[in-house]
Motif scaffolding. Structure first.
Motif, mmCIF file in Angstrom:
data_model
loop_
_atom_site.group_PDB
_atom_site.id
_atom_site.type_symbol
_atom_site.label_atom_id
_atom_site.label_comp_id
_atom_site.label_asym_id
_atom_site.label_seq_id
_atom_site.Cartn_x
_atom_site.Cartn_y
_atom_site.Cartn_z
ATOM 1 N N ALA A 80 0.758 -1.282 0.062
ATOM 2 C CA ALA A 80 -0.177 -0.056 -0.066
ATOM 3 C C ALA A 80 0.749 1.335 -0.107
ATOM 4 O O ALA A 80 0.372 2.228 -0.059
ATOM 5 N N LEU A 81 2.084 1.130 0.142
ATOM 6 C CA LEU A 81 3.107 2.277 0.246
ATOM 7 C C LEU A 81 2.730 3.269 -1.095
ATOM 8 O O LEU A 81 2.824 4.403 -1.047
ATOM 9 N N PRO A 82 2.810 2.750 -2.379
ATOM 10 C CA PRO A 82 2.725 3.669 -3.568
ATOM 11 C C PRO A 82 1.160 4.659 -3.248
ATOM 12 O O PRO A 82 1.383 5.825 -3.682
ATOM 13 N N TYR A 83 0.279 4.041 -2.753
ATOM 14 C CA TYR A 83 -0.852 4.760 -2.807
ATOM 15 C C TYR A 83 -0.819 5.722 -1.499
ATOM 16 O O TYR A 83 -1.332 6.942 -1.724
ATOM 17 N N PHE A 84 -0.176 5.336 -0.327
ATOM 18 C CA PHE A 84 0.199 6.445 0.754
ATOM 19 C C PHE A 84 0.895 7.713 -0.044
ATOM 20 O O PHE A 84 0.687 8.661 0.356
ATOM 21 N N HIS A 85 1.944 7.034 -0.932
ATOM 22 C CA HIS A 85 2.824 8.303 -1.166
ATOM 23 C C HIS A 85 1.965 9.112 -2.341
ATOM 24 O O HIS A 85 2.328 10.329 -2.385
ATOM 25 N N CYS A 86 1.088 8.653 -3.287
ATOM 26 C CA CYS A 86 0.490 9.358 -4.106
ATOM 27 C C CYS A 86 -0.382 10.523 -3.482
ATOM 28 O O CYS A 86 -0.584 11.475 -3.920
ATOM 29 N N VAL A 87 -1.066 10.136 -2.006
ATOM 30 C CA VAL A 87 -1.795 11.018 -1.295
ATOM 31 C C VAL A 87 -1.034 12.134 -1.221
ATOM 32 O O VAL A 87 -1.293 13.342 -1.029
ATOM 33 N N PHE A 88 0.306 12.140 -0.618
ATOM 34 C CA PHE A 88 1.291 13.025 -0.120
ATOM 35 C C PHE A 88 1.730 13.990 -1.467
ATOM 36 O O PHE A 88 1.929 15.010 -1.103
ATOM 37 N N ILE A 89 1.965 12.979 -2.703
ATOM 38 C CA ILE A 89 2.050 13.854 -3.683
ATOM 39 C C ILE A 89 1.049 14.844 -4.176
ATOM 40 O O ILE A 89 1.260 15.979 -4.500
ATOM 41 N N VAL A 90 -0.019 14.395 -4.264
ATOM 42 C CA VAL A 90 -1.128 15.346 -4.458
ATOM 43 C C VAL A 90 -1.470 16.274 -3.658
ATOM 44 O O VAL A 90 -1.716 17.556 -3.943
ATOM 45 N N ALA A 91 -1.271 16.397 -2.302
ATOM 46 C CA ALA A 91 -1.228 17.248 -1.278
ATOM 47 C C ALA A 91 -0.124 17.986 -1.642
ATOM 48 O O ALA A 91 -0.230 19.580 -1.537
ATOM 49 N N GLY A 92 1.159 17.662 -1.867
ATOM 50 C CA GLY A 92 2.299 18.509 -1.998
ATOM 51 C C GLY A 92 2.103 19.372 -3.353
ATOM 52 O O GLY A 92 2.521 20.543 -3.482
ATOM 53 N N PHE A 93 1.561 18.800 -4.479
ATOM 54 C CA PHE A 93 1.197 19.804 -5.698
ATOM 55 C C PHE A 93 0.152 20.885 -5.371
ATOM 56 O O PHE A 93 0.315 22.008 -5.776
ATOM 57 N N ALA A 94 -0.818 20.573 -4.710
ATOM 58 C CA ALA A 94 -1.728 21.465 -3.954
ATOM 59 C C ALA A 94 -1.221 22.742 -3.353
ATOM 60 O O ALA A 94 -1.340 23.812 -3.789
ATOM 61 N N ILE A 95 -0.387 22.348 -2.335
ATOM 62 C CA ILE A 95 0.298 23.290 -1.577
ATOM 63 C C ILE A 95 1.347 24.031 -2.363
ATOM 64 O O ILE A 95 1.485 25.193 -2.260
ATOM 65 N N VAL A 96 2.168 23.649 -3.235
ATOM 66 C CA VAL A 96 3.045 24.249 -3.910
ATOM 67 C C VAL A 96 2.591 24.931 -4.874
ATOM 68 O O VAL A 96 3.026 26.185 -5.238
ATOM 69 N N ILE A 97 1.710 24.460 -5.804
ATOM 70 C CA ILE A 97 0.946 25.433 -6.686
ATOM 71 C C ILE A 97 0.383 26.573 -5.982
ATOM 72 O O ILE A 97 0.524 27.702 -6.514
ATOM 73 N N LEU A 98 -0.348 26.243 -4.866
ATOM 74 C CA LEU A 98 -0.932 27.444 -4.277
ATOM 75 C C LEU A 98 0.062 28.715 -3.699
ATOM 76 O O LEU A 98 -0.111 29.573 -4.117
ATOM 77 N N PHE A 99 1.010 28.064 -3.181
ATOM 78 C CA PHE A 99 2.156 29.035 -2.862
ATOM 79 C C PHE A 99 2.853 29.856 -4.258
ATOM 80 O O PHE A 99 3.458 31.147 -3.872
ATOM 81 N N MET A 100 3.045 29.184 -5.251
ATOM 82 C CA MET A 100 3.440 29.640 -6.436
ATOM 83 C C MET A 100 2.671 30.785 -6.909
ATOM 84 O O MET A 100 3.220 31.819 -7.447
ATOM 85 N N LYS A 101 1.235 30.436 -6.789
ATOM 86 C CA LYS A 101 0.516 31.608 -7.201
ATOM 87 C C LYS A 101 0.275 32.687 -6.372
ATOM 88 O O LYS A 101 0.102 33.797 -6.561
ATOM 89 N N LEU A 102 0.690 32.483 -4.977
ATOM 90 C CA LEU A 102 0.562 33.322 -3.939
ATOM 91 C C LEU A 102 1.474 34.289 -4.110
ATOM 92 O O LEU A 102 1.501 35.656 -4.044
#
Length: 105
Positions: A80-102
């Motif tokens: 299940a480790l790749p699925y856990f990792h994908c959750v962190f990747i999606v959250a990371g993309f959301a956070i970084v894109i938000l900060f880049m736009k900010l």
């Protein structure tokens, strides 16, 4: 009474995977500056597996006869480790894109 708290090694695994995922996303979006093919985000799964294996070996030797064993640092979590990792990747993309736009990067 059953103890439902997470073990310290479980917190280290989750925090480490979150940090690895966030660093992969930062490398993709800030250094490469494109989202077409996230190279470092996909390759960071290998670092998550390395962290999991190190914690698994440490847990095996540390908690050999102990009743209080980690719940997430087990051999079957590797599936299940790749699925856990994908959750962190999606959250990371959301956070970084938000900060880049900010910050208009």
């Amino acid at each position: 009474m059953k103890n439902n708290k997470l073990h310290k090694l479980d917190w280290i695994l989750l925090g480490g995977m979150g940090l690895i995922g966030l660093i992969g996303v930062l490398l993709d979006l800030v250094i490469i500056r494109k989202i077409n093919f996230p190279i470092y985000s996909i390759e960071s799964i290998y670092a998550s597996y390395a962290l999991w294996i190190i914690l698994l070996i440490y847990s095996f030797f540390k908690n050999k006869g102990n009743q209080d064993k980690p719940k997430l640092v087990r051999w079957f979590v590797g599936f299940a480790l790749p699925y856990f990792h994908c959750v962190f990747i999606v959250a990371g993309f959301a956070i970084v894109i938000l900060f880049m736009k900010l910050f208009n990067l």
